[in-house]
Motif scaffolding. Structure first.
Motif, PDB file in Angstrom:
ATOM      1  N   GLN A   1      -1.789   9.145  -0.737  1.00 58.81           N
ATOM      2  CA  GLN A   1      -2.146   7.757  -0.966  1.00 58.81           C
ATOM      3  C   GLN A   1      -2.816   7.632  -2.335  1.00 58.81           C
ATOM      4  O   GLN A   1      -3.824   8.277  -2.594  1.00 58.81           O
ATOM      5  N   VAL A   2      -2.222   6.783  -3.194  1.00 60.40           N
ATOM      6  CA  VAL A   2      -2.781   6.587  -4.531  1.00 60.40           C
ATOM      7  C   VAL A   2      -4.048   5.750  -4.436  1.00 60.40           C
ATOM      8  O   VAL A   2      -4.089   4.735  -3.736  1.00 60.40           O
ATOM      9  N   SER A  25      -5.778   8.453  -8.848  1.00 57.25           N
ATOM     10  CA  SER A  25      -5.710   9.770  -8.215  1.00 57.25           C
ATOM     11  C   SER A  25      -4.832   9.697  -6.974  1.00 57.25           C
ATOM     12  O   SER A  25      -4.544   8.619  -6.461  1.00 57.25           O
ATOM     13  N   SER A  27      -1.639  10.994  -6.647  1.00 59.13           N
ATOM     14  CA  SER A  27      -0.190  11.045  -6.839  1.00 59.13           C
ATOM     15  C   SER A  27       0.197  12.359  -7.499  1.00 59.13           C
ATOM     16  O   SER A  27      -0.521  12.872  -8.345  1.00 59.13           O
ATOM     17  N   PRO A  31       1.537   8.222 -13.956  1.00 58.17           N
ATOM     18  CA  PRO A  31       2.006   6.836 -13.925  1.00 58.17           C
ATOM     19  C   PRO A  31       3.017   6.536 -15.031  1.00 58.17           C
ATOM     20  O   PRO A  31       2.888   7.017 -16.144  1.00 58.17           O
ATOM     21  N   ASP A  76      -5.439  10.572 -16.123  1.00 51.10           N
ATOM     22  CA  ASP A  76      -4.741   9.441 -15.487  1.00 51.10           C
ATOM     23  C   ASP A  76      -5.677   8.232 -15.412  1.00 51.10           C
ATOM     24  O   ASP A  76      -5.800   7.574 -14.369  1.00 51.10           O
ATOM     25  N   TYR A  99       4.216   4.041 -10.298  1.00 45.83           N
ATOM     26  CA  TYR A  99       4.666   5.421 -10.232  1.00 45.83           C
ATOM     27  C   TYR A  99       6.150   5.419  -9.867  1.00 45.83           C
ATOM     28  O   TYR A  99       6.690   4.427  -9.400  1.00 45.83           O
ATOM     29  N   THR A 101       7.270   6.584  -7.334  1.00 46.14           N
ATOM     30  CA  THR A 101       7.329   6.443  -5.882  1.00 46.14           C
ATOM     31  C   THR A 101       6.734   5.134  -5.372  1.00 46.14           C
ATOM     32  O   THR A 101       6.775   4.873  -4.171  1.00 46.14           O
ATOM     33  N   SER A 103       3.708   1.631  -6.262  1.00 49.66           N
ATOM     34  CA  SER A 103       2.716   1.009  -7.130  1.00 49.66           C
ATOM     35  C   SER A 103       1.411   0.824  -6.378  1.00 49.66           C
ATOM     36  O   SER A 103       1.360   0.913  -5.143  1.00 49.66           O
ATOM     37  N   SER A 104       0.357   0.531  -7.140  1.00 56.22           N
ATOM     38  CA  SER A 104      -0.948   0.353  -6.527  1.00 56.22           C
ATOM     39  C   SER A 104      -1.789  -0.596  -7.366  1.00 56.22           C
ATOM     40  O   SER A 104      -1.616  -0.678  -8.590  1.00 56.22           O
TER      41      SER A 104
END
Length: 115
Positions: A1-2, A25, A27, A31, A76, A99, A101, A103-104
């Motif tokens: 989990q980002v 953090s 991942s 990014p 990051d 990312y 995979t 986004s956040s």
């Protein structure tokens, strides 16, 4: 989990400066995109500054020449240096990261520009 942890907001007088930080953090990937957005009361969220892979940088017209986005790849972490702040810069500022995979979004940090 980002996870995104933002810091650096606060109260500042017009003409002052603030520096926002957003540390990512959780991942396995670096990014592809890191950006700052803001949302003022009663307004839609808007892009303030963004930095894409390959160091492509974009700024909203309202902040050009006053704000600078930068990134520490080793950590990051993305920064937003805000100078010559104006009352109209008052908003909640959010970090947004993309990312391969997903986004956040960060939790937001309040910036208030007032005398």
């Amino acid at each position: 989990q980002v996870q995104l942890v933002e810091s650096g907001g606060g109260l500042v007088q017009p003409g002052g400066s603030l520096r926002l930080s957003c540390a990512a953090s959780g991942s396995a990937f670096s990014p592809d995109y890191m950006g700052w957005y803001r949302q003022a009361p009663g307004k839609q969220r808007e892009m303030v500054a963004s930095l894409s892979r390959g160091d492509s940088i974009d700024y909203a017209d309202a902040v050009k020449g006053r704000f600078t986005i930068s990134r520490d790849n080793a950590k990051d972490t993305v920064y937003l240096q805000m100078n010559s702040l104006k009352p109209e810069d008052t908003a909640v500022y959010y970090c947004h990261v993309l990312y391969p995979t997903g986004s956040s979004w960060g939790q937001g940090t309040q910036v208030t520009v007032s005398s």
